[in-house]
Write an enzyme that holds these catalytic residues in place. Structure first.
Site, PDB file in Angstrom:
ATOM      1  N   GLY A  42      -1.541  -9.732  12.250  1.00 10.74           N
ATOM      2  CA  GLY A  42      -2.110  -8.425  12.571  1.00 10.74           C
ATOM      3  C   GLY A  42      -2.889  -7.767  11.452  1.00 10.74           C
ATOM      4  O   GLY A  42      -2.749  -6.569  11.227  1.00 10.74           O
ATOM      5  N   HIS A 102       0.803  -1.223   0.000  1.00  9.33           N
ATOM      6  CA  HIS A 102       0.000   0.000   0.000  1.00  9.33           C
ATOM      7  C   HIS A 102       0.839   1.279   0.000  1.00  9.33           C
ATOM      8  O   HIS A 102       0.340   2.347   0.330  1.00  9.33           O
ATOM      9  CB  HIS A 102      -0.976  -0.010   1.191  1.00  9.33           C
ATOM     10  CG  HIS A 102      -2.053  -1.046   1.044  1.00  9.33           C
ATOM     11  ND1 HIS A 102      -2.748  -1.593   2.093  1.00  9.33           N
ATOM     12  CD2 HIS A 102      -2.552  -1.653  -0.069  1.00  9.33           C
ATOM     13  CE1 HIS A 102      -3.620  -2.488   1.644  1.00  9.33           C
ATOM     14  NE2 HIS A 102      -3.518  -2.550   0.339  1.00  9.33           N
TER      15      HIS A 102
HETATM   16  P1  OAD Z   1      -6.723  -3.303  10.421  1.00  7.17           P
HETATM   17  O1  OAD Z   1      -6.692  -2.080  11.282  1.00  7.17           O
HETATM   18  O2  OAD Z   1      -7.904  -3.540   9.569  1.00  7.17           O
HETATM   19  O3  OAD Z   1      -6.558  -4.597  11.325  1.00  7.17           O
HETATM   20  C1  OAD Z   1      -5.590  -4.711  12.321  1.00  7.17           C
HETATM   21  C2  OAD Z   1      -5.704  -6.099  12.910  1.00  7.17           C
HETATM   22  O4  OAD Z   1      -4.652  -6.248  13.838  1.00  7.17           O
HETATM   23  C3  OAD Z   1      -7.005  -6.390  13.661  1.00  7.17           C
HETATM   24  O5  OAD Z   1      -7.541  -7.627  13.234  1.00  7.17           O
HETATM   25  C4  OAD Z   1      -6.588  -6.484  15.116  1.00  7.17           C
HETATM   26  O6  OAD Z   1      -7.328  -7.457  15.825  1.00  7.17           O
HETATM   27  C5  OAD Z   1      -5.150  -6.927  14.973  1.00  7.17           C
HETATM   28  N1  OAD Z   1      -4.291  -6.546  16.104  1.00  7.17           N
HETATM   29  C6  OAD Z   1      -4.440  -5.543  16.999  1.00  7.17           C
HETATM   30  N2  OAD Z   1      -3.419  -5.514  17.857  1.00  7.17           N
HETATM   31  C7  OAD Z   1      -2.592  -6.528  17.518  1.00  7.17           C
HETATM   32  C8  OAD Z   1      -1.363  -7.032  18.015  1.00  7.17           C
HETATM   33  N3  OAD Z   1      -0.762  -6.472  19.072  1.00  7.17           N
HETATM   34  N4  OAD Z   1      -0.804  -8.086  17.411  1.00  7.17           N
HETATM   35  C9  OAD Z   1      -1.395  -8.675  16.331  1.00  7.17           C
HETATM   36  N5  OAD Z   1      -2.560  -8.245  15.824  1.00  7.17           N
HETATM   37  C10 OAD Z   1      -3.150  -7.192  16.390  1.00  7.17           C
HETATM   38  O7  OAD Z   1      -5.375  -3.269   9.587  1.00  7.17           O
HETATM   39  P2  OAD Z   1      -5.019  -3.979   8.223  1.00  7.17           P
HETATM   40  O8  OAD Z   1      -5.611  -5.325   8.126  1.00  7.17           O
HETATM   41  O9  OAD Z   1      -3.572  -3.797   8.040  1.00  7.17           O
HETATM   42  O10 OAD Z   1      -5.249   0.122   3.492  1.00  7.17           O
HETATM   43  O11 OAD Z   1      -5.745  -3.072   7.203  1.00  7.17           O
HETATM   44  C11 OAD Z   1      -5.436  -3.276   5.876  1.00  7.17           C
HETATM   45  C12 OAD Z   1      -5.493  -2.003   5.148  1.00  7.17           C
HETATM   46  O12 OAD Z   1      -6.699  -1.307   5.417  1.00  7.17           O
HETATM   47  C13 OAD Z   1      -4.436  -0.982   5.436  1.00  7.17           C
HETATM   48  O13 OAD Z   1      -3.238  -1.224   4.773  1.00  7.17           O
HETATM   49  C14 OAD Z   1      -5.059   0.224   4.913  1.00  7.17           C
HETATM   50  C15 OAD Z   1      -6.319   0.023   5.689  1.00  7.17           C
HETATM   51  O14 OAD Z   1      -7.259   0.893   5.486  1.00  7.17           O
HETATM   52  C16 OAD Z   1      -5.311   1.193   2.717  1.00  7.17           C
HETATM   53  O15 OAD Z   1      -5.089   2.299   3.148  1.00  7.17           O
HETATM   54  C17 OAD Z   1      -5.655   0.890   1.290  1.00  7.17           C
END
Ligand code: OAD
Length: 247
Positions: free
Chosen positions: A186, A111
């Site tokens: 994550g 991204h």
């Molecule tokens: P999200 O914010 O959607 O998800 C984060 C995930 O990390 C959640 O499922 C949490 O449960 C988990 N989480 C929280 N704390 C954690 C920890 N300490 N260890 C492990 N996991 C943990 O983030 P992404 O999936 O990265 O895209 O989101 C994907 C994309 O959506 C991003 O790159 C961005 C966003 O909007 C764009 O901007 C196109």
């Protein structure tokens, strides 16, 4: 050992960077998944830039955590390694394990990079890793020094396509040979291409291991679920996977 690691915002949570979805995700009552869009930028570019500047400052001050270091360790130990990160921060790039950093050609920032500022109209791009360049700013929005158009963060927004060069690098790795392990850390796995790369990389026999303290998203792919925060679960998993090499 051939390994693919896929990371999302959760791996940087323990470095103090808020995730997009879930607790702490909102910024001034605004939903980040709505701010990271062209339509938000068109209606209020100043607020979008304020959000990105705050995130840049936060990331500059943040340090990689044990999970980022574990990924570097895995990169050092694996015969073949690739990291697909959805994160626009640079914590994977800065993380080291005993002085070893993941080589640039083993990381794909799917991204984009939050420290890149690019012209909305032309090709002009600049990197602002150490400080934001406040020259040519009008109402909080940087203007292109070559053509005068607005400049925007060099990240992929919702609804936008990925950089074809990044897609090609990811495709090359996942199609070459099946992986022994695919570790997904994550992320809410909100994009089909992430599922697609994970499935292709694992092939029929590779393990898929998901690390997330709250939810599992790849149950349909028979992923093993490590229900722990990344900074706890990932170093242990990496120790297990690399124990033969380092024992
Ligand atoms: P999200 O914010 O959607 O998800 C984060 C995930 O990390 C959640 O499922 C949490 O449960 C988990 N989480 C929280 N704390 C954690 C920890 N300490 N260890 C492990 N996991 C943990 O983030 P992404 O999936 O990265 O895209 O989101 C994907 C994309 O959506 C991003 O790159 C961005 C966003 O909007 C764009 O901007 C196109």
């Amino acid at each position: 050992m051939r390994v693919l690691v896929v990371t999302g915002a959760g791996i940087s949570a323990e470095s103090g960077i808020p995730t997009f979805r879930g607790t702490g995700g909102y910024w001034r009552n605004l939903d980040p998944t709505k701010l990271a869009t062209q339509s938000a930028f068109d209606s209020d570019p100043e607020i979008v830039w304020q959000w990105y500047r705050e995130r840049r400052d936060m990331i500059r001050r943040a340090e990689p955590n044990e999970a980022h270091r574990a990924v570097a360790k895995l990169s050092a130990a694996a015969d073949e390694f690739f990291l697909l990160t959805q994160n626009v921060d640079d914590l994977h790039d800065r993380a080291d394990w005993n002085g070893y950093r993941i080589p640039e050609d083993q990381i794909a920032h799917v991204h984009g990079d939050i420290f890149t500022t690019k012209c909305e109209r032309g090709d002009y791009t600049r990197l602002e890793s150490t400080d934001d360049d406040l020259k040519n700013v009008r109402n909080g929005v940087p203007m292109c020094p070559t053509c005068g158009a607005r400049m925007r963060p060099g990240v992929v927004w919702f609804g936008e396509g990925l950089d074809p060069r990044i897609v090609a690098r990811a495709d090359n790795f996942v199609r070459a040979r099946p992986c022994d392990a695919v570790i997904v850390v994550g992320t809410t796995v909100a994009f089909d291409y992430i599922v697609h790369w994970t499935r292709l990389a694992a092939g029929r026999r590779g393990r898929i291991i998901e690390i997330n303290p709250d939810d599992q998203f790849l149950g349909a792919l028979n992923a093993e679920w490590v229900r722990e925060p990344a900074a706890k679960g990932l170093p242990r998993l990496v120790d297990e996977l690399t124990s033969r090499r380092y024992s």
